[in-house]
Design an enzyme around this catalytic site. Structure first.
Site, PDB file in Angstrom:
ATOM      1  N   THR A   1       4.420  -5.104  -2.324  1.00 24.15           N
ATOM      2  CA  THR A   1       4.747  -5.840  -3.538  1.00 24.15           C
ATOM      3  C   THR A   1       5.767  -5.098  -4.388  1.00 24.15           C
ATOM      4  OG1 THR A   1       3.810  -6.471  -5.683  1.00 24.15           O
ATOM      5  CG2 THR A   1       2.673  -4.745  -4.527  1.00 24.15           C
TER       6      THR A   1
ATOM      7  N   TYR B   1      -3.220  -2.391  -9.154  1.00 20.75           N
ATOM      8  CA  TYR B   1      -2.796  -3.221  -8.005  1.00 20.75           C
ATOM      9  C   TYR B   1      -1.603  -2.584  -7.298  1.00 20.75           C
ATOM     10  CZ  TYR B   1      -0.390  -7.020  -5.582  1.00 20.75           C
ATOM     11  OH  TYR B   1       0.278  -7.780  -4.644  1.00 20.75           O
TER      12      TYR B   1
HETATM   13  P1  NAD Z   1      -4.291 -14.968  -1.975  1.00 16.90           P
HETATM   14  O1  NAD Z   1      -5.374 -14.481  -2.890  1.00 16.90           O
HETATM   15  O2  NAD Z   1      -3.982 -16.419  -1.958  1.00 16.90           O
HETATM   16  O3  NAD Z   1      -4.629 -14.525  -0.492  1.00 16.90           O
HETATM   17  C1  NAD Z   1      -5.368 -13.376  -0.189  1.00 16.90           C
HETATM   18  C2  NAD Z   1      -6.349 -13.742   0.893  1.00 16.90           C
HETATM   19  O4  NAD Z   1      -7.069 -12.564   1.252  1.00 16.90           O
HETATM   20  C3  NAD Z   1      -7.387 -14.779   0.459  1.00 16.90           C
HETATM   21  O5  NAD Z   1      -7.465 -15.809   1.423  1.00 16.90           O
HETATM   22  C4  NAD Z   1      -8.689 -13.993   0.381  1.00 16.90           C
HETATM   23  O6  NAD Z   1      -9.820 -14.798   0.657  1.00 16.90           O
HETATM   24  C5  NAD Z   1      -8.439 -12.898   1.390  1.00 16.90           C
HETATM   25  N1  NAD Z   1      -9.212 -11.689   1.140  1.00 16.90           N
HETATM   26  C6  NAD Z   1      -9.296 -10.994  -0.031  1.00 16.90           C
HETATM   27  N2  NAD Z   1     -10.090  -9.932   0.123  1.00 16.90           N
HETATM   28  C7  NAD Z   1     -10.518  -9.946   1.421  1.00 16.90           C
HETATM   29  C8  NAD Z   1     -11.354  -9.105   2.179  1.00 16.90           C
HETATM   30  N3  NAD Z   1     -11.949  -8.015   1.649  1.00 16.90           N
HETATM   31  N4  NAD Z   1     -11.587  -9.429   3.477  1.00 16.90           N
HETATM   32  C9  NAD Z   1     -10.998 -10.517   4.037  1.00 16.90           C
HETATM   33  N5  NAD Z   1     -10.198 -11.347   3.355  1.00 16.90           N
HETATM   34  C10 NAD Z   1      -9.958 -11.055   2.059  1.00 16.90           C
HETATM   35  O7  NAD Z   1      -3.003 -14.102  -2.316  1.00 16.90           O
HETATM   36  P2  NAD Z   1      -1.487 -14.326  -1.905  1.00 16.90           P
HETATM   37  O8  NAD Z   1      -0.721 -14.616  -3.132  1.00 16.90           O
HETATM   38  O9  NAD Z   1      -1.405 -15.240  -0.751  1.00 16.90           O
HETATM   39  O10 NAD Z   1      -1.092 -12.853  -1.454  1.00 16.90           O
HETATM   40  C11 NAD Z   1      -1.078 -12.463  -0.085  1.00 16.90           C
HETATM   41  C12 NAD Z   1      -0.591 -11.037  -0.005  1.00 16.90           C
HETATM   42  O11 NAD Z   1       0.725 -10.954  -0.553  1.00 16.90           O
HETATM   43  C13 NAD Z   1      -1.428 -10.023  -0.754  1.00 16.90           C
HETATM   44  O12 NAD Z   1      -1.502  -8.847   0.017  1.00 16.90           O
HETATM   45  C14 NAD Z   1      -0.636  -9.771  -2.008  1.00 16.90           C
HETATM   46  O13 NAD Z   1      -0.888  -8.495  -2.533  1.00 16.90           O
HETATM   47  C15 NAD Z   1       0.770  -9.907  -1.499  1.00 16.90           C
HETATM   48  N6  NAD Z   1       1.756 -10.244  -2.525  1.00 16.90           N
HETATM   49  C16 NAD Z   1       1.664 -11.439  -3.173  1.00 16.90           C
HETATM   50  C17 NAD Z   1       2.633 -11.768  -4.115  1.00 16.90           C
HETATM   51  C18 NAD Z   1       2.596 -13.086  -4.853  1.00 16.90           C
HETATM   52  O14 NAD Z   1       3.501 -13.320  -5.661  1.00 16.90           O
HETATM   53  N7  NAD Z   1       1.627 -13.955  -4.618  1.00 16.90           N
HETATM   54  C19 NAD Z   1       3.666 -10.860  -4.404  1.00 16.90           C
HETATM   55  C20 NAD Z   1       3.705  -9.648  -3.721  1.00 16.90           C
HETATM   56  C21 NAD Z   1       2.759  -9.362  -2.767  1.00 16.90           C
END
Ligand code: NAD
Length: 325
Positions: free
Chosen positions: A117, A141
């Site tokens: 991120t 985070y």
């Molecule tokens: P999201 O919350 O929609 O997806 C995360 C998923 O991980 C969910 O389906 C959740 O149920 C699952 N999860 C969480 N903890 C878990 C665990 N202990 N075991 C198994 N599953 C677990 O989030 P997102 O926005 O889709 O983000 C996905 C990834 O992208 C993350 O790693 C996040 O840090 C990264 N990210 C997101 C953004 C953004 O703008 N959304 C930006 C930078 C990085």
């Protein structure tokens, strides 16, 4: 066809990644505890429900599915929550990530694409941010994601485990076919919040920080369409499957857009006014952050083709209209 374990495949970005994998004839196997994701988002391969911090369960996933690669997206991704309650963030983003990385190592050094991120940069000293910009996260985070990156570097040196680290900026938008989108019960993402406020189906938009040292006083962010993120995952996978070595890449739209500019674009696309309430700055939020994405273009042949702000907002608005009662 390759088999890819996708942790977090039931989530917002993960579901788009799974769709893109299936469209390229790969099989995505979603490993997700459904703490934030939804079973109905898993449409392009099997769902295995479990917690990535459970090492026994993870080992059984590798044994059963015999993956060619891992895409590790599962995380606690809420910056504000990580400040007020860091424990679950550390448990999954550090404990869970180490479990995934170690399982991949034990399973014959299965290569990994890792979701990192822009939060690892904190208040970047210069803009746009390149991959060589000093990392200095200002939230738990961001700190936990940086630990994941370090583990992958150390595992490459010591064990030969290869990985591509993708540092996404602000993910936004939805699948243009309307088959995937953000399904969180309460969104933490600025664009859906603004659209919902404009459509009268969400609360007034809270504008956190109006006194930043930016041209209009609101925070400046870099929005990237989720389909562009999914495309980069496919390219990273191809690189790893053809023997390519470690890479760390920014994934952004490559342009800074202030929150006020984003709100204006939402008004243009929806034809509705966004009700806005100014608020003080939020802990853990940097004033301005946007990416230089030249390295991803050079090394993966990737560009943010769909990340024009109006394209992002139009796809997000279509998804919200389709999925709201
Ligand atoms: P999201 O919350 O929609 O997806 C995360 C998923 O991980 C969910 O389906 C959740 O149920 C699952 N999860 C969480 N903890 C878990 C665990 N202990 N075991 C198994 N599953 C677990 O989030 P997102 O926005 O889709 O983000 C996905 C990834 O992208 C993350 O790693 C996040 O840090 C990264 N990210 C997101 C953004 C953004 O703008 N959304 C930006 C930078 C990085």
């Amino acid at each position: 066809m390759s088999i890819v374990l996708v942790t977090g495949g039931a989530g917002y970005i993960g579901s788009h990644v799974c769709k893109a994998l299936a469209a390229s004839s790969h099989l995505p196997v979603t490993c997700d505890n459904l703490s934030g994701g939804k079973a109905e988002a898993v449409r392009w391969g099997p769902l295995e429900q479990g917690d990535i911090a459970d090492t026994g369960w993870l080992a059984s996933m590798f044994e059963r599915h015999r993956p060619d690669a891992v895409m590790h997206l599962a995380a606690h991704a809420d910056v504000s929550a990580s400040v007020s309650d860091p424990s679950p963030c550390y448990a999954t983003n550090v404990g869970g990530t180490l479990a995934v990385v170690d399982a991949a190592r034990r399973y014959g050094n299965c290569p990994i694409v890792f979701s990192s991120t822009c939060a690892i940069y904190g208040n970047a000293p210069g803009l746009p941010v390149t991959e060589d910009t000093q990392t200095a996260p200002v939230s738990p985070y961001g700190a936990t994601k940086l630990i994941g990156e370090h583990a992958l570097q150390h595992y490459r040196v010591a064990y030969g485990l290869r990985s591509v680290v993708l540092r996404y900026f602000n993910a936004a938008g939805a699948d243009p076919d309307g088959e995937a989108g953000e399904r969180h019960a309460t969104t933490t993402l600025a664009i859906p919040k603004a659209i919902r406020a404009a459509l009268g189906i969400g609360p007034t938009f809270l504008l956190f920080g109006t006194d930043y040292s930016t041209p209009d006083g609101s925070a400046v962010r870099d929005y990237i369409h989720v389909v562009d993120i999914a495309d980069a995952h496919l390219r990273a996978l191809d690189r790893l499957l053809s023997g390519g070595d470690n890479l760390t890449l920014n994934l952004g739209g490559g342009r800074g857009i202030s929150v006020l500019e984003m709100l204006k674009a939402v008004e243009t696309v929806t034809g509705r006014r966004v009700p806005v309430e100014p608020q003080p700055r939020r802990a853990g939020d940097p004033s301005a952050l946007y990416a230089n994405v030249d390295r991803a273009a050079e090394l993966l042949g990737w560009t943010p083709r769909s990340s024009d702000i109006r394209t992002i907002i139009a796809s997000s608005a279509a998804w919200i209209e389709k999925t709201s009662d």
